[in-house]
Design an enzyme around this catalytic site. Structure first.
Site, PDB file in Angstrom:
ATOM      1  N   THR A  17       0.816  -1.211   0.000  1.00 36.29           N
ATOM      2  CA  THR A  17       0.000   0.000   0.000  1.00 36.29           C
ATOM      3  C   THR A  17       0.849   1.260   0.000  1.00 36.29           C
ATOM      4  O   THR A  17       0.377   2.326  -0.377  1.00 36.29           O
ATOM      5  CB  THR A  17      -0.931   0.025   1.226  1.00 36.29           C
ATOM      6  OG1 THR A  17      -0.145  -0.116   2.413  1.00 36.29           O
ATOM      7  CG2 THR A  17      -1.936  -1.110   1.171  1.00 36.29           C
ATOM      8  N   ARG A  21       8.643  -2.382   0.738  1.00 39.20           N
ATOM      9  CA  ARG A  21       9.290  -2.347   2.052  1.00 39.20           C
ATOM     10  C   ARG A  21       9.885  -3.708   2.374  1.00 39.20           C
ATOM     11  O   ARG A  21       9.202  -4.730   2.298  1.00 39.20           O
ATOM     12  CB  ARG A  21       8.292  -1.941   3.145  1.00 39.20           C
ATOM     13  CG  ARG A  21       7.835  -0.508   3.025  1.00 39.20           C
ATOM     14  CD  ARG A  21       6.914  -0.130   4.167  1.00 39.20           C
ATOM     15  NE  ARG A  21       6.400   1.224   3.977  1.00 39.20           N
ATOM     16  CZ  ARG A  21       5.454   1.773   4.735  1.00 39.20           C
ATOM     17  NH1 ARG A  21       4.949   1.091   5.744  1.00 39.20           N
ATOM     18  NH2 ARG A  21       5.040   2.996   4.501  1.00 39.20           N
ATOM     19  N   SER A 112       8.142   4.533   6.606  1.00 34.63           N
ATOM     20  CA  SER A 112       7.147   5.205   7.439  1.00 34.63           C
ATOM     21  C   SER A 112       7.421   5.038   8.923  1.00 34.63           C
ATOM     22  O   SER A 112       8.443   5.463   9.424  1.00 34.63           O
ATOM     23  CB  SER A 112       5.741   4.726   7.067  1.00 34.63           C
ATOM     24  OG  SER A 112       4.759   5.499   7.722  1.00 34.63           O
ATOM     25  N   HIS A 113       6.505   4.399   9.630  1.00 37.58           N
ATOM     26  CA  HIS A 113       6.561   4.276  11.081  1.00 37.58           C
ATOM     27  C   HIS A 113       7.338   3.046  11.535  1.00 37.58           C
ATOM     28  O   HIS A 113       7.418   2.770  12.734  1.00 37.58           O
ATOM     29  CB  HIS A 113       5.134   4.191  11.627  1.00 37.58           C
ATOM     30  CG  HIS A 113       4.344   3.076  11.000  1.00 37.58           C
ATOM     31  ND1 HIS A 113       3.959   3.110   9.679  1.00 37.58           N
ATOM     32  CD2 HIS A 113       3.906   1.890  11.487  1.00 37.58           C
ATOM     33  CE1 HIS A 113       3.308   1.995   9.390  1.00 37.58           C
ATOM     34  NE2 HIS A 113       3.260   1.239  10.464  1.00 37.58           N
ATOM     35  N   ASP A 276       5.704  10.519  13.122  1.00 34.11           N
ATOM     36  CA  ASP A 276       6.376   9.238  12.929  1.00 34.11           C
ATOM     37  C   ASP A 276       7.639   9.362  12.090  1.00 34.11           C
ATOM     38  O   ASP A 276       8.139  10.456  11.846  1.00 34.11           O
ATOM     39  CB  ASP A 276       5.412   8.248  12.288  1.00 34.11           C
ATOM     40  CG  ASP A 276       5.121   8.578  10.838  1.00 34.11           C
ATOM     41  OD1 ASP A 276       5.088   9.771  10.502  1.00 34.11           O
ATOM     42  OD2 ASP A 276       4.930   7.646  10.022  1.00 34.11           O
ATOM     43  N   ASP A 278       8.491   9.133   8.883  1.00 36.11           N
ATOM     44  CA  ASP A 278       8.574   9.956   7.670  1.00 36.11           C
ATOM     45  C   ASP A 278       7.683  11.186   7.720  1.00 36.11           C
ATOM     46  O   ASP A 278       7.560  11.903   6.737  1.00 36.11           O
ATOM     47  CB  ASP A 278       8.257   9.128   6.429  1.00 36.11           C
ATOM     48  CG  ASP A 278       6.797   8.708   6.340  1.00 36.11           C
ATOM     49  OD1 ASP A 278       6.160   8.547   7.401  1.00 36.11           O
ATOM     50  OD2 ASP A 278       6.290   8.528   5.221  1.00 36.11           O
ATOM     51  N   ASP A 280       4.313  11.552   8.228  1.00 38.13           N
ATOM     52  CA  ASP A 280       2.937  11.611   7.714  1.00 38.13           C
ATOM     53  C   ASP A 280       1.883  11.207   8.746  1.00 38.13           C
ATOM     54  O   ASP A 280       0.693  11.420   8.528  1.00 38.13           O
ATOM     55  CB  ASP A 280       2.778  10.786   6.432  1.00 38.13           C
ATOM     56  CG  ASP A 280       3.077   9.305   6.606  1.00 38.13           C
ATOM     57  OD1 ASP A 280       3.409   8.878   7.729  1.00 38.13           O
ATOM     58  OD2 ASP A 280       2.974   8.571   5.597  1.00 38.13           O
ATOM     59  N   ARG A 281       2.304  10.660   9.873  1.00 31.22           N
ATOM     60  CA  ARG A 281       1.339  10.278  10.906  1.00 31.22           C
ATOM     61  C   ARG A 281       1.412  11.244  12.089  1.00 31.22           C
ATOM     62  O   ARG A 281       2.395  11.962  12.258  1.00 31.22           O
ATOM     63  CB  ARG A 281       1.591   8.850  11.389  1.00 31.22           C
ATOM     64  CG  ARG A 281       1.435   7.826  10.289  1.00 31.22           C
ATOM     65  CD  ARG A 281       1.517   6.411  10.821  1.00 31.22           C
ATOM     66  NE  ARG A 281       1.339   5.448   9.730  1.00 31.22           N
ATOM     67  CZ  ARG A 281       0.855   4.221   9.877  1.00 31.22           C
ATOM     68  NH1 ARG A 281       0.479   3.799  11.067  1.00 31.22           N
ATOM     69  NH2 ARG A 281       0.730   3.413   8.842  1.00 31.22           N
ATOM     70  N   GLU A 362      -7.182   8.466   7.984  1.00 31.35           N
ATOM     71  CA  GLU A 362      -7.132   7.032   8.230  1.00 31.35           C
ATOM     72  C   GLU A 362      -7.004   6.802   9.727  1.00 31.35           C
ATOM     73  O   GLU A 362      -6.378   7.587  10.434  1.00 31.35           O
ATOM     74  CB  GLU A 362      -5.934   6.398   7.525  1.00 31.35           C
ATOM     75  CG  GLU A 362      -5.988   6.478   6.026  1.00 31.35           C
ATOM     76  CD  GLU A 362      -4.775   5.833   5.374  1.00 31.35           C
ATOM     77  OE1 GLU A 362      -4.924   5.327   4.267  1.00 31.35           O
ATOM     78  OE2 GLU A 362      -3.680   5.857   5.990  1.00 31.35           O
ATOM     79  N   GLU A 363      -7.556   5.687  10.195  1.00 33.25           N
ATOM     80  CA  GLU A 363      -7.503   5.425  11.627  1.00 33.25           C
ATOM     81  C   GLU A 363      -6.082   5.192  12.121  1.00 33.25           C
ATOM     82  O   GLU A 363      -5.809   5.308  13.313  1.00 33.25           O
ATOM     83  CB  GLU A 363      -8.381   4.224  11.968  1.00 33.25           C
ATOM     84  CG  GLU A 363      -8.081   2.960  11.188  1.00 33.25           C
ATOM     85  CD  GLU A 363      -6.795   2.287  11.597  1.00 33.25           C
ATOM     86  OE1 GLU A 363      -6.473   2.303  12.793  1.00 33.25           O
ATOM     87  OE2 GLU A 363      -6.098   1.765  10.718  1.00 33.25           O
ATOM     88  N   SER A 364      -5.165   4.887  11.225  1.00 32.59           N
ATOM     89  CA  SER A 364      -3.787   4.605  11.626  1.00 32.59           C
ATOM     90  C   SER A 364      -2.990   5.889  11.768  1.00 32.59           C
ATOM     91  O   SER A 364      -1.843   5.982  11.317  1.00 32.59           O
ATOM     92  CB  SER A 364      -3.122   3.664  10.628  1.00 32.59           C
ATOM     93  OG  SER A 364      -3.198   4.185   9.314  1.00 32.59           O
ATOM     94  N   LYS A 375      -0.835  12.046   3.592  1.00 31.82           N
ATOM     95  CA  LYS A 375      -1.210  12.428   4.945  1.00 31.82           C
ATOM     96  C   LYS A 375      -0.068  13.241   5.544  1.00 31.82           C
ATOM     97  O   LYS A 375       1.067  13.148   5.103  1.00 31.82           O
ATOM     98  CB  LYS A 375      -1.547  11.213   5.792  1.00 31.82           C
ATOM     99  CG  LYS A 375      -0.542  10.062   5.781  1.00 31.82           C
ATOM    100  CD  LYS A 375      -1.123   8.893   6.564  1.00 31.82           C
ATOM    101  CE  LYS A 375      -0.213   7.673   6.534  1.00 31.82           C
ATOM    102  NZ  LYS A 375      -0.398   6.856   5.331  1.00 31.82           N
TER     103      LYS A 375
END
Length: 542
Positions: A17, A21, A112-113, A276, A278, A280-281, A362-364, A375
């Protein structure tokens, strides 16, 4: 000089997605990164002489792959590369650079995270010209090419000095090293009322931001401390480190526990946040209250008009299917569209480009808007600060009033990480086999209304995405969702989303896990989580 190098395919280069990775040692295999980057270029058309943006989150192996990507871009005919100083570009900042400078696309190096380090995670993602992640038709083409690739092209030149801003030439291609922060900070200043936030902070409002030794550090330091005037030290762990200081840069209540405890203390700051790996969270915690990502999306959407960039209102709200229905009631009250998509930010791109949605979530822990096509963790934090500055109320008060108006969606995500892949796939297959027989069944006081495997019909390009998560909806509005995540690098991550809608304000102060206790038991009963995975409890609860 351009070299053409003979290579052989790797069978495991299918993007998930959020790109490809894998563990660092996998990417360090001979020609592994080169194969995937060449597959990206081979899947694209019309980029000769165009601009490519390259940057990453600073994790281990970031600099090495950036050098490879720059040399391969030159060899394949790009006219210009823009790269962040030090190899740094947060994911939302990269999206902004692509859009601002009208680049053909960008290569974002991030996992990401996920943890970083010599034996930890690395990732490569391609973003298209709108600044967003490549849609499935592009990632499918990249994967198809990776399975038959036999050569790649690379310029045989010295490494670029990534630490000095300026321009140099590589085989006829211009490479410009840019300040990674300034364009993004200017964009944020155009969206939010920095004067109001500065006044709030000057009046004694205390902000603490944990950058988690990741990419957001330089951005938060510049904006929160320098431009908004928060005292030095308000931004913690602001130096991006290749291994994120040995920590897991995921802004949740497990990996950012120290921040949570700080915000729950009697002498807590007024507002706490984190981002996080990168950038985006986001994690948002007011004094005495954790705002869930699903609630944060709903509350930001309900109050976005208080920020200058959104004063004209929202065109619509989009959320991923596992995200709670809290935003749905905001959209209904505002009289705007609500779009439910699969997980993955790329699904929001068409809605944003068509002007159908303004804010997405998103919920994440991912929230963003039409200002970029990713995001954006720091954006969410700044919008919260703008709302707090205008309303002159605490985050706790804003949440209580929101729930009193719209009702409360008790919501939690239970993650079972690094589950044996065969066991996880078997669990999902067994769930699918039950779907036709579940409606009408009762589990204690809970009766199943409907059950399905979510499919998304894109209203813009009319594409269909199937098998996006198993939904079990109960009478009265409660639901359980099961989904295998595509963001890990080893085993499988089973995510279980549990939700109950509570309209009664007198029942809005119950502990979340207590409010969901019966649903949690039913989720295990239906899916056989303990039996099939051997796990007696989740790895992470958020």
């Amino acid at each position: 000089m351009i070299r053409t190098v003979t290579t052989t395919p790797y069978g495991d280069q299918k993007p998930g997605t959020s790109g490809l990775r894998k563990k660092v040692p996998v990417f360090q295999q001979k020609n592994y990164a080169e194969n995937f980057i060449q597959s990206i270029f081979d899947a694209l058309e019309g980029f000769a002489g165009q601009t490519l943006v390259i940057g990453g989150d600073g994790r281990f192996y970031n600099r090495e792959v950036i050098q490879i990507a720059i040399k391969m871009a030159a060899a394949n005919g790009f006219g210009r590369v823009l790269v962040g100083r030090g190899g740094i570009l947060s994911t939302p900042a990269a999206s902004n650079v692509i859009r601002k400078y009208e680049a053909f696309g960008g290569i974002v190096l991030s996992a990401s995270h996920n943890p970083g380090g010599p034996t930890e995670d690395f990732g490569i993602k391609y973003n298209i010209g709108n600044g967003g992640p490549a849609p499935e038709k592009v990632t499918d083409a990249i994967y198809a090419r990776s399975q038959v690739i036999d050569t790649y092209k690379i310029s045989d030149v010295a490494d670029v000095n990534l630490d000095a801003e300026g321009t140099q030439d590589i085989d006829g291609m211009t490479v410009t090293v840019i300040d990674p922060v300034s364009d993004y900070a200017t964009l944020m200043e155009s969206l939010f009322d920095f004067d109001a936030i500065r006044k709030l902070i000057a009046g004694g409002f205390r902000v603490v931001f944990d950058a988690m030794s990741a990419v957001t550090g330089p951005y938060a330091k510049e904006i929160i401390e320098k431009r908004l005037g928060a005292p030095k030290g308000s931004v913690m762990n602001f130096i991006p480190l290749p291994d994120f200081g040995g920590h897991h840069p995921d802004p949740n209540l497990v990996h950012a526990r120290a921040l949570y405890e700080t915000m729950m203390a009697p002498d807590a700051p007024d507002f706490g946040a984190a981002s996080d790996g990168d950038g985006d969270r986001n994690l948002v915690i007011g004094r005495g209250i954790f705002i869930t990502p699903s609630d944060s999306l709903a509350m930001l959407a309900a109050n976005a008009h208080l920020a200058p960039g959104y004063a004209k209102g929202l065109a619509g709200i989009a959320r991923s299917m596992p995200t709670s229905g809290a935003a749905d009631r905001v959209a209904e009250k505002l009289g705007i569209g609500l779009y439910e998509t699969p997980t993955g930010w790329k699904f929001f791109g068409n809605l944003l480009d068509e002007g159908m949605a303004t804010i997405c979530g998103e919920e994440s822990a991912g929230t963003g808007s039409n200002h970029v096509r990713e995001k954006d963790g720091l954006w969410a934090v700044l919008l919260w600060l703008n709302i707090l500055a205008v309303r002159k109320e605490s985050a706790l008060d804003i949440a209580a009033k929101h729930w009193a108006t719209y009702g409360r969606n008790y919501y939690s995500r239970h993650d079972y990480e690094e589950v044996d892949s065969d066991a996880a796939n078997g669990l999902v297959a067994a769930l699918r086999d039950q779907l036709s027989t579940l409606p009408g069944k009762s589990f204690g006081a809970l009766k199943v209304a409907t059950a399905d495997d979510f499919s998304y019909h894109d209203p813009v390009d009319h594409s269909v995405s199937k098998n996006q998560g198993i939904r079990i909806l109960f009478e009265g509005g409660s639901r359980v969702v099961f989904r295998l995540s595509g963001t890990g690098t080893s085993g499988a991550t089973l995510r279980v989303y549990i939700e109950r809608f509570e309209p009664d304000p007198t029942r809005h102060d119950i502990d979340t896990q207590e409010a969901l206790a019966d649903l949690i038991l039913v989720a295990d009963e239906i899916a056989g989580i303990k039996t099939r995975t051997g796990r007696t409890e989740p790895s992470v609860i958020t």
